[in-house]
Design a protein around this motif. Sequence first.
Motif: not given
Length: 167
Positions: A1-7, A45-49, A52-59, A71-78
């Motif tokens: 998981m990416i912490d706030e500073t790293e994000f 929207d991309v930054v918010c997404a 929200q998904s940073r906890r699921r990022f496992r590297g 980013a692609l999923n967010t803009v396409v969904s938009h």
Amino acid sequence: MIDETEFVQTIKQHEPLIYKVCYLFAHRDCEGSLVMDDVRDLYQDVVCALWQSRRRFRGNSTVKTWIYRVALNTVVSHHRRKIKEPIIRPMPDNLADTLPYSGNDEIIERLYHLISRLPAKDQKIVYLYIDGLSTEEIAETLGITPSAAGVRLHRIKKTLIQMNNSE
């Protein structure tokens, strides 16, 4: 998981990549000019997404691949919320300066013109390829198999050659 500073550092480092995706999908006015409010909305929207998904990022993938995919999923969904088929517009002239190649070269400009005439799904693959992603990274970003990405990329290259030869 990416912490706030790293994000925050990650977003700053990959900001041009995020904006590039947003530019490609942003609305244009009747004269063809980019609507900057739409670009800013998509970016937010991309930054918010991503947040929200940073906890699921496992590297399991690179950070760049993760950012592209979100980013692609967010803009396409938009765009799917607004219209049935997302539309990728040709890049503005000044955007080419942020790409790996200079927008001043006639061959490169011709290539981007031809790419803009491809279907949206093919444009995504080409832009990821131009950005230096491997077939495996393209596949992971788009959620397809590496062999499917390779076949599609090969077909797209053939299509671009045919389009170039026919004009």
